[in-house]
Design a protein around this motif. Structure first.
Motif, PDB file in Angstrom:
ATOM      1  N   GLY A 285       0.815  -1.127  -0.010  1.00 39.52           N
ATOM      2  CA  GLY A 285       0.168  -0.028  -0.081  1.00 39.52           C
ATOM      3  C   GLY A 285       0.841   1.247   0.104  1.00 39.52           C
ATOM      4  N   ASN A 286       1.813   1.462   0.702  1.00 43.88           N
ATOM      5  CA  ASN A 286       2.727   2.325   0.887  1.00 43.88           C
ATOM      6  C   ASN A 286       3.624   2.566  -0.503  1.00 43.88           C
ATOM      7  OD1 ASN A 286       2.131   3.041   3.528  1.00 43.88           O
ATOM      8  ND2 ASN A 286       4.008   2.828   4.261  1.00 43.88           N
ATOM      9  N   LEU A 287       3.782   1.539  -1.043  1.00 44.25           N
ATOM     10  CA  LEU A 287       4.426   1.606  -2.560  1.00 44.25           C
ATOM     11  C   LEU A 287       3.289   2.138  -3.471  1.00 44.25           C
ATOM     12  CD1 LEU A 287       6.584  -1.467  -3.313  1.00 44.25           C
ATOM     13  CD2 LEU A 287       6.995   0.888  -3.864  1.00 44.25           C
ATOM     14  N   GLY A 288       2.180   1.795  -3.289  1.00 40.82           N
ATOM     15  CA  GLY A 288       0.950   2.495  -4.380  1.00 40.82           C
ATOM     16  C   GLY A 288       1.020   4.054  -4.050  1.00 40.82           C
TER      17      GLY A 288
ATOM     18  N   ALA B 272      -6.637  -0.948   5.020  1.00 39.98           N
ATOM     19  CA  ALA B 272      -7.489  -1.255   3.851  1.00 39.98           C
ATOM     20  C   ALA B 272      -8.351   0.071   3.608  1.00 39.98           C
ATOM     21  CB  ALA B 272      -8.392  -2.074   3.939  1.00 39.98           C
ATOM     22  N   LEU B 273      -8.781   0.741   4.429  1.00 43.16           N
ATOM     23  CA  LEU B 273      -9.581   1.956   4.313  1.00 43.16           C
ATOM     24  C   LEU B 273      -8.527   2.939   3.616  1.00 43.16           C
ATOM     25  CD1 LEU B 273     -11.596   2.256   7.454  1.00 43.16           C
ATOM     26  CD2 LEU B 273     -12.344   1.237   5.187  1.00 43.16           C
ATOM     27  N   ASN B 274      -7.543   3.357   3.998  1.00 44.61           N
ATOM     28  CA  ASN B 274      -6.443   3.973   3.280  1.00 44.61           C
ATOM     29  C   ASN B 274      -6.268   3.828   1.842  1.00 44.61           C
ATOM     30  OD1 ASN B 274      -6.334   5.878   5.628  1.00 44.61           O
ATOM     31  ND2 ASN B 274      -4.359   4.467   6.326  1.00 44.61           N
TER      32      ASN B 274
ATOM     33  N   LEU C  10      -6.822   4.462  -3.843  1.00 47.41           N
ATOM     34  CA  LEU C  10      -7.142   3.997  -5.014  1.00 47.41           C
ATOM     35  C   LEU C  10      -8.209   4.920  -5.677  1.00 47.41           C
ATOM     36  CD1 LEU C  10      -6.697   1.808  -7.310  1.00 47.41           C
ATOM     37  CD2 LEU C  10      -8.355   0.357  -6.024  1.00 47.41           C
ATOM     38  N   GLY C  11      -9.023   5.528  -4.868  1.00 44.55           N
ATOM     39  CA  GLY C  11      -9.996   6.244  -5.354  1.00 44.55           C
ATOM     40  C   GLY C  11      -9.309   7.560  -5.872  1.00 44.55           C
ATOM     41  N   SER C  12      -8.312   8.047  -5.327  1.00 45.27           N
ATOM     42  CA  SER C  12      -7.575   9.355  -5.666  1.00 45.27           C
ATOM     43  C   SER C  12      -7.070   8.965  -6.980  1.00 45.27           C
ATOM     44  CB  SER C  12      -6.492   9.722  -4.711  1.00 45.27           C
ATOM     45  OG  SER C  12      -7.075  10.165  -3.536  1.00 45.27           O
TER      46      SER C  12
ATOM     47  N   ALA D  76     -14.358   3.720   1.634  1.00 49.09           N
ATOM     48  CA  ALA D  76     -13.516   4.229   2.488  1.00 49.09           C
ATOM     49  C   ALA D  76     -14.434   5.149   3.676  1.00 49.09           C
ATOM     50  CB  ALA D  76     -12.455   5.295   2.098  1.00 49.09           C
ATOM     51  N   LEU D  77     -15.408   5.948   3.129  1.00 51.52           N
ATOM     52  CA  LEU D  77     -15.988   6.618   3.962  1.00 51.52           C
ATOM     53  C   LEU D  77     -17.004   5.884   5.041  1.00 51.52           C
ATOM     54  CD1 LEU D  77     -17.319   9.395   4.939  1.00 51.52           C
ATOM     55  CD2 LEU D  77     -18.791   9.334   3.079  1.00 51.52           C
ATOM     56  N   VAL D  78     -17.597   4.829   4.448  1.00 55.05           N
ATOM     57  CA  VAL D  78     -18.585   4.067   5.339  1.00 55.05           C
ATOM     58  C   VAL D  78     -17.780   3.332   6.245  1.00 55.05           C
ATOM     59  CG1 VAL D  78     -19.774   1.830   5.231  1.00 55.05           C
ATOM     60  CG2 VAL D  78     -20.023   3.545   3.393  1.00 55.05           C
TER      61      VAL D  78
END
Length: 170
Positions: A75-78, A116-118, A123-125, A143-145
């Protein structure tokens, strides 16, 4: 301020890590991941990428590709790839992390797991930057939910996600 003081030390550690065989030591792998975070925070993205890649290789070998610690590095690489404008690579890393989190934690638990929310948010961004607004809405909404459940409706994370959704709503 504290990070600036650590930067000189981290640069010496970086040279040591490059030469060391750290693939069996999970504490060292965590330290390498932490160096990546420090470099990313200091906008030293090339060095951060090297540290994350080194940590990822080691974690995959020592812990396995589906371990949550390994997936945190993915995730941090993403995030790093997104910051570098490598949106295709960022998307792949985020999707890999999300699939792994779901497999490791189960579909119920992944909806309230902060990393996972982050990742959903990131991914949304990426989707928003690519002009895939429908996909971005889906990821921001997930993420919001989750964040509403974890930190409450009025938390700044929830407010930021709502703002992101407002910006891309038809």
């Amino acid at each position: 301020m504290g990070q600036r003081r650590l930067l000189g030390h981290s640069q010496r550690c970086f040279q040591w890590v490059i030469r060391a065989n750290i693939y069996e030591d999970s504490v060292m792998l965590g330290a390498v991941h932490g160096l990546g975070m420090l470099y990313a925070d200091q906008s030293k993205l090339g060095e951060a990428e090297k540290m994350y890649e080194r940590a990822l290789q080691g974690k995959e070998k020592a812990l396995g590709a589906e371990h949550t610690s390994t997936l945190d590095t993915v995730g941090n690489l993403g995030l790093l790839y997104a910051d570098q404008g490598k949106l295709g690579e960022a998307e792949k890393m985020y999707e890999r992390a999300l699939q792994g989190y779901e497999k490791a934690l189960g579909p119920e638990n992944v909806t309230t797991y902060a990393p996972a929310l982050n990742t959903n948010w990131g991914l949304g961004s990426v989707f928003q930057s690519q002009g895939h607004l429908a996909k971005a809405r889906i990821m921001y909404s997930k993420a919001l939910v989750g964040y509403v459940k974890v930190v409450g409706n009025d938390h700044p994370y929830c407010q930021s996600l709502r703002e992101n959704l407002r910006k891309i709503s038809p």
